[in-house]
Design a protein around this motif. Structure first.
Motif, PDB file in Angstrom:
ATOM      1  N   LYS A   6     -10.540  42.289   5.353  1.00  0.00           N
ATOM      2  CA  LYS A   6      -9.907  43.543   5.716  1.00  0.00           C
ATOM      3  C   LYS A   6      -8.553  43.698   5.057  1.00  0.00           C
ATOM      4  O   LYS A   6      -7.893  42.736   4.727  1.00  0.00           O
ATOM      5  N   ALA A  69      -7.487  47.048  10.807  1.00  0.00           N
ATOM      6  CA  ALA A  69      -8.933  46.890  10.929  1.00  0.00           C
ATOM      7  C   ALA A  69      -9.341  46.365  12.291  1.00  0.00           C
ATOM      8  O   ALA A  69     -10.491  46.540  12.707  1.00  0.00           O
ATOM      9  N   LYS A  72     -11.027  48.880  14.392  1.00  0.00           N
ATOM     10  CA  LYS A  72     -12.419  49.225  14.075  1.00  0.00           C
ATOM     11  C   LYS A  72     -13.371  48.385  14.910  1.00  0.00           C
ATOM     12  O   LYS A  72     -14.337  48.908  15.481  1.00  0.00           O
ATOM     13  N   ASP A  91     -17.183  35.438  11.708  1.00  0.00           N
ATOM     14  CA  ASP A  91     -16.495  36.572  11.091  1.00  0.00           C
ATOM     15  C   ASP A  91     -16.426  36.313   9.589  1.00  0.00           C
ATOM     16  O   ASP A  91     -15.690  35.438   9.126  1.00  0.00           O
ATOM     17  N   TRP A  99     -10.022  40.929  12.841  1.00  0.00           N
ATOM     18  CA  TRP A  99     -11.289  40.860  13.581  1.00  0.00           C
ATOM     19  C   TRP A  99     -11.409  39.530  14.306  1.00  0.00           C
ATOM     20  O   TRP A  99     -11.936  39.469  15.421  1.00  0.00           O
ATOM     21  N   ASP A 159     -17.214  42.097   7.530  1.00  0.00           N
ATOM     22  CA  ASP A 159     -16.394  43.198   7.014  1.00  0.00           C
ATOM     23  C   ASP A 159     -16.066  42.930   5.550  1.00  0.00           C
ATOM     24  O   ASP A 159     -15.047  43.373   5.042  1.00  0.00           O
ATOM     25  N   LYS A 199     -20.291  46.043   7.309  1.00  0.00           N
ATOM     26  CA  LYS A 199     -19.773  47.252   6.673  1.00  0.00           C
ATOM     27  C   LYS A 199     -20.693  47.678   5.538  1.00  0.00           C
ATOM     28  O   LYS A 199     -21.114  46.873   4.718  1.00  0.00           O
ATOM     29  N   SER A 228     -11.589  54.070  11.142  1.00  0.00           N
ATOM     30  CA  SER A 228     -11.911  54.176   9.719  1.00  0.00           C
ATOM     31  C   SER A 228     -11.313  55.471   9.187  1.00  0.00           C
ATOM     32  O   SER A 228     -11.493  56.534   9.784  1.00  0.00           O
ATOM     33  N   GLU A 234     -16.585  54.127   4.064  1.00  0.00           N
ATOM     34  CA  GLU A 234     -17.149  53.017   4.836  1.00  0.00           C
ATOM     35  C   GLU A 234     -17.728  53.493   6.157  1.00  0.00           C
ATOM     36  O   GLU A 234     -17.253  54.441   6.773  1.00  0.00           O
ATOM     37  N   TYR A 236     -20.461  51.439   9.422  1.00  0.00           N
ATOM     38  CA  TYR A 236     -20.939  50.124   9.853  1.00  0.00           C
ATOM     39  C   TYR A 236     -22.361  50.225  10.377  1.00  0.00           C
ATOM     40  O   TYR A 236     -22.739  51.219  10.999  1.00  0.00           O
TER      41      TYR A 236
END
Length: 247
Positions: A6, A69, A72, A91, A99, A159, A199, A228, A234, A236
């Motif tokens: 990210k 991010a 998100k 992750d 994240w 991501d 993503k 976003s 982008e 998801y």
């Protein structure tokens, strides 16, 4: 192809104060304009101007998230209830760690809970998580992640992003290729009922990828969280209810 994560610079290893995806307040009424410096490209100037005027950037700093991010994932979780106490979470494309921070806070340090993040970039450790540096596309990456997990995963997050070329169809193919690799890994490590989040670009997933997701998961949805940027392509894919052993 980069497997970097990210956007956002490195921050201290602190966690967010609260996991809420509500839109930040817009108390900054004045728009900050950035002059084009002699050695700065126009694209860099526009990016900097966006950052300075982005309420999510300011709110991320205020709450202690390493990048905007984080919102998100928070918003995706509010909608789909992905992260729960005690889960094992991977992750991919984790740097700078937003994240990963959210995942650590959501699983709550309960017995059995593990968060493992990996990125090709160097990134600071996140308290409560196992942070790995390495190229996810490298041959040894899956084994490193599996060893760190110490068991099957409940959630695989991706991501990851490839460097953009400015050519929409090329960029779409590049990110779909990353999603396919991430999905293959997810099918190897997810326990039945698990979730895969990745993503993609607007336009959805390629038919072969979408078919694979529908074959292996009970529910497949596309979502664009409010955090976003509107101008971003982008979105998801959220695949829930891994069927297990159906590769």
């Amino acid at each position: 192809m980069s497997t970097g994560g990210k956007g956002g610079g490195k921050k201290s290893a602190g966690g967010g104060s609260r996991a809420t995806g509500s839109a930040p307040g817009t108390s900054r009424n004045l728009t900050v304009k950035v002059k084009t410096a002699k050695r700065r490209k126009l694209s860099s100037t526009l990016w900097l101007q966006r950052q300075l005027n982005d309420p999510y950037v300011h709110e991320a700093k205020r709450q202690g998230w390493r990048s905007r991010a984080a919102f998100k994932l928070i918003q995706l979780d509010e909608r789909f209830h992905i992260l729960k106490p005690g889960l094992r979470v991977v992750d991919l494309g984790a740097a700078p760690g937003g994240w990963t921070q959210v995942a650590v806070q959501k699983i709550g340090g309960k017995a059995g809970g593990v968060v493992v993040g990996m990125d090709i970039l160097e990134w600071d450790p996140v308290p409560g998580a196992i942070t790995l540096q390495g190229d996810f596309l490298a041959d040894d990456a899956p084994d490193r992640l599996k060893e760190a997990l110490g068991g099957p995963a409940d959630v695989v997050l991706s991501d990851m992003a490839a460097p953009t070329t400015g050519h929409p169809s090329t960029d779409h193919l590049r990110i779909i290729a990353l999603v396919e690799v991430a999905l293959h890994f997810a099918l190897e490590v997810l326990s039945p009922g698990g979730t895969f989040v990745a993503k993609v670009f607007q336009g959805g997933t390629e038919k072969t990828l979408l078919d694979a997701l529908k074959k292996n998961f009970a529910t497949v949805r596309h979502a664009k969280p409010p955090a976003s940027r509107q101008g971003s392509a982008e979105t998801y894919v959220v695949a829930m209810g891994y069927r297990g052993d159906t590769i």
